[in-house]
Enzyme design. Structure first.
Site, PDB file in Angstrom:
ATOM      1  N   SER A 143       0.778  -1.082   0.054  1.00  0.00           N
ATOM      2  CA  SER A 143       0.021   0.002  -0.053  1.00  0.00           C
ATOM      3  C   SER A 143       0.808   1.014   0.108  1.00  0.00           C
ATOM      4  O   SER A 143       1.999   1.143   0.327  1.00  0.00           O
ATOM      5  CB  SER A 143      -0.929  -0.177   1.494  1.00  0.00           C
ATOM      6  OG  SER A 143      -1.492   1.290   1.471  1.00  0.00           O
ATOM      7  N   TYR A 156      -1.573  -0.613  10.525  1.00  0.00           N
ATOM      8  CA  TYR A 156      -1.693  -0.989   9.339  1.00  0.00           C
ATOM      9  C   TYR A 156      -0.422  -0.828   8.256  1.00  0.00           C
ATOM     10  O   TYR A 156      -0.012  -1.687   7.581  1.00  0.00           O
ATOM     11  CB  TYR A 156      -2.833  -0.350   8.697  1.00  0.00           C
ATOM     12  CG  TYR A 156      -3.412  -0.587   7.221  1.00  0.00           C
ATOM     13  CD1 TYR A 156      -3.764  -1.766   6.775  1.00  0.00           C
ATOM     14  CD2 TYR A 156      -2.831   0.353   6.255  1.00  0.00           C
ATOM     15  CE1 TYR A 156      -4.261  -2.146   5.423  1.00  0.00           C
ATOM     16  CE2 TYR A 156      -3.318   0.001   4.886  1.00  0.00           C
ATOM     17  CZ  TYR A 156      -3.830  -1.008   4.378  1.00  0.00           C
ATOM     18  OH  TYR A 156      -4.165  -1.498   3.096  1.00  0.00           O
TER      19      TYR A 156
HETATM   20  N1  LIG Z   1      -8.491  -0.442  -1.248  1.00  0.00           N
HETATM   21  C1  LIG Z   1      -7.273   0.465  -1.143  1.00  0.00           C
HETATM   22  O1  LIG Z   1      -7.573   1.629  -1.107  1.00  0.00           O
HETATM   23  C2  LIG Z   1      -6.216  -0.355  -1.003  1.00  0.00           C
HETATM   24  C3  LIG Z   1      -4.952   0.348  -0.933  1.00  0.00           C
HETATM   25  C4  LIG Z   1      -3.596  -0.126  -0.736  1.00  0.00           C
HETATM   26  C5  LIG Z   1      -3.813  -1.545  -0.345  1.00  0.00           C
HETATM   27  N2  LIG Z   1      -4.779  -2.229  -0.592  1.00  0.00           N
HETATM   28  C6  LIG Z   1      -4.727  -3.731  -0.189  1.00  0.00           C
HETATM   29  O2  LIG Z   1      -5.499  -4.512  -1.060  1.00  0.00           O
HETATM   30  C7  LIG Z   1      -5.980  -5.710  -0.487  1.00  0.00           C
HETATM   31  C8  LIG Z   1      -7.240  -5.774  -1.098  1.00  0.00           C
HETATM   32  O3  LIG Z   1      -8.158  -5.179  -0.420  1.00  0.00           O
HETATM   33  P1  LIG Z   1      -9.161  -4.391  -0.999  1.00  0.00           P
HETATM   34  O4  LIG Z   1      -9.186  -2.985  -1.194  1.00  0.00           O
HETATM   35  O5  LIG Z   1      -9.584  -5.120  -2.324  1.00  0.00           O
HETATM   36  O6  LIG Z   1     -10.554  -4.572  -0.114  1.00  0.00           O
HETATM   37  P2  LIG Z   1     -11.608  -5.511   0.049  1.00  0.00           P
HETATM   38  O7  LIG Z   1     -12.797  -5.245  -0.987  1.00  0.00           O
HETATM   39  O8  LIG Z   1     -12.161  -5.316   1.324  1.00  0.00           O
HETATM   40  O9  LIG Z   1     -11.011  -7.117  -0.051  1.00  0.00           O
HETATM   41  C9  LIG Z   1     -10.481  -7.638   0.932  1.00  0.00           C
HETATM   42  C10 LIG Z   1     -10.279  -9.254   0.333  1.00  0.00           C
HETATM   43  O10 LIG Z   1      -9.394  -9.804   1.595  1.00  0.00           O
HETATM   44  C11 LIG Z   1     -10.236 -11.048   1.856  1.00  0.00           C
HETATM   45  N3  LIG Z   1      -9.908 -11.257   3.223  1.00  0.00           N
HETATM   46  C12 LIG Z   1      -9.711 -10.664   4.255  1.00  0.00           C
HETATM   47  N4  LIG Z   1      -9.606 -11.305   5.613  1.00  0.00           N
HETATM   48  C13 LIG Z   1      -9.512 -12.602   4.926  1.00  0.00           C
HETATM   49  C14 LIG Z   1      -9.075 -13.661   5.484  1.00  0.00           C
HETATM   50  N5  LIG Z   1      -8.916 -13.756   6.773  1.00  0.00           N
HETATM   51  N6  LIG Z   1      -8.903 -14.947   4.771  1.00  0.00           N
HETATM   52  C15 LIG Z   1      -9.060 -14.958   3.287  1.00  0.00           C
HETATM   53  N7  LIG Z   1      -9.530 -13.751   2.659  1.00  0.00           N
HETATM   54  C16 LIG Z   1      -9.684 -12.488   3.432  1.00  0.00           C
HETATM   55  C17 LIG Z   1     -11.616 -10.641   1.571  1.00  0.00           C
HETATM   56  O11 LIG Z   1     -12.339 -11.838   1.408  1.00  0.00           O
HETATM   57  P3  LIG Z   1     -13.431 -12.240   2.538  1.00  0.00           P
HETATM   58  O12 LIG Z   1     -13.978 -11.481   3.659  1.00  0.00           O
HETATM   59  O13 LIG Z   1     -14.598 -12.967   1.755  1.00  0.00           O
HETATM   60  O14 LIG Z   1     -12.652 -13.340   3.158  1.00  0.00           O
HETATM   61  C18 LIG Z   1     -11.695  -9.855   0.320  1.00  0.00           C
HETATM   62  O15 LIG Z   1     -11.743 -10.592  -0.651  1.00  0.00           O
HETATM   63  C19 LIG Z   1      -5.681  -5.749   0.924  1.00  0.00           C
HETATM   64  O16 LIG Z   1      -4.384  -6.250   1.187  1.00  0.00           O
HETATM   65  C20 LIG Z   1      -5.409  -4.061   1.373  1.00  0.00           C
HETATM   66  O17 LIG Z   1      -4.832  -3.891   2.253  1.00  0.00           O
HETATM   67  C21 LIG Z   1      -6.119  -1.599  -0.482  1.00  0.00           C
END
Ligand SMILES: NC(=O)c1ccc[n+]([C@@H]2O[C@H](COP(=O)([O-])OP(=O)(O)OC[C@H]3O[C@@H](n4cnc5c(N)ncnc54)[C@H](OP(=O)(O)O)[C@@H]3O)[C@@H](O)[C@H]2O)c1
Length: 247
Positions: A143, A156
């Site tokens: 991130s 985080y």
């Molecule tokens: N969105 C942003 O602004 C942003 C920016 C920088 C980095 N990121 C990173 O991008 C990645 C994806 O996040 P996102 O933004 O796409 O958010 P999201 O829509 O909330 O997706 C998160 C994903 O992680 C999965 N997850 C969470 N806990 C889990 C567990 N214990 N076991 C298996 N899967 C799990 C969720 O699936 P289930 O709940 O179905 O298990 C979901 O598929 C994360 O690592 C986040 O830190 C996001």
């Protein structure tokens, strides 16, 4: 079709929404086979069915990345069904930010378990198979918070710094012809802000995301870019953020 994606077997941990779902969709449209892992079984099963109806190959495996044996089962399902794993995308994550002084220690534990140990379990699950294949590609998700720390971000950010460190550490598996990419997005419109439980922080983050966040597809294109390089080129790090995002 983009070179280097068609017929690749790609495991996506955290494929049920946001960045993981967008990536599965793009890679499947480009001819990759996708193995979808997440806890919300209904979401990944529906996605797998949809991708198959569009002519792709997809498998849904219910996975909690905090459970080492479940992450192994996810990768094993890929090997048993498709014979290999070409790319392991360690994307699962959550971001329950709060000021440290609130002492939300359970949330600190959860972030460490999912954002760091989940990535380690992904590495442990896929590395032996990639070593046998003498090829593979880890794509880990950090991130902007893995580069900069803001108020309320400490834990985080610590987990996302750790993902960068682990990704650089993976250079040591180069002798097995394994590539490693870490992608560090800025604000992307996904379900991620829903993991914030502190009402004040939640309001601040929701407002910030409404103002600056960009769609998930550029992340998927960054994955496709890294995968599509010639096999002797290893894209190690991609950092991007919305044009409007200053921090
Ligand atoms: N969105 C942003 O602004 C942003 C920016 C920088 C980095 N990121 C990173 O991008 C990645 C994806 O996040 P996102 O933004 O796409 O958010 P999201 O829509 O909330 O997706 C998160 C994903 O992680 C999965 N997850 C969470 N806990 C889990 C567990 N214990 N076991 C298996 N899967 C799990 C969720 O699936 P289930 O709940 O179905 O298990 C979901 O598929 C994360 O690592 C986040 O830190 C996001």
């Amino acid at each position: 079709m983009t070179a280097g994606i068609k017929d690749k077997i790609v495991v996506v941990a955290g494929a049920s929404s946001g960045l993981g779902e967008a990536t599965a969709r793009l890679l499947s449209a480009e001819g990759a086979t996708v193995v979808l892992g997440a806890r919300r079984a209904d979401r990944i099963r529906t996605l797998a069915r949809e991708l198959e109806m569009r002519g792709g190959n997809a498998l849904a495996v219910t996975t909690d990345v905090t459970q080492r044996e479940q992450v192994k089962a996810l990768v094993d399902a890929s090997v048993q069904t498709y014979g290999r794993v070409d790319v392991m995308i360690n994307n699962a994550g959550l971001m329950p930010q709060t000021p440290l002084e609130r002492l939300k220690v359970d949330e600190w534990d959860r972030m460490i378990d999912v954002n760091i140990k989940g990535v380690l379990y992904g590495i442990a699950a896929a590395l032996p198979q990639m070593q046998r294949q003498k090829s593979g590609h880890f794509i880990n998700v950090s991130s902007v918070a893995g580069h900069k720390i803001g108020p309320g971000f400490a834990v985080y950010a610590a987990t996302k710094f750790a993902v960068r460190v682990l990704s650089e550490g993976l250079q040591e598996v180069k002798p097995y012809n394994i590539r490693t990419t870490v992608i560090s997005p800025g604000a992307v419109a996904t379900e991620l802000p829903n993991s914030v439980t502190d009402p004040v922080t939640s309001k601040r983050i929701q407002t910030f995301y409404e103002q600056v966040a960009v769609p998930a597809n550029p992340f998927a294109r960054a994955v496709a870019f890294a995968m599509s390089q010639p096999e002797d080129v290893d894209i190690n790090e991609i950092l991007y953020r919305p044009t409007k995002q200053e921090v």
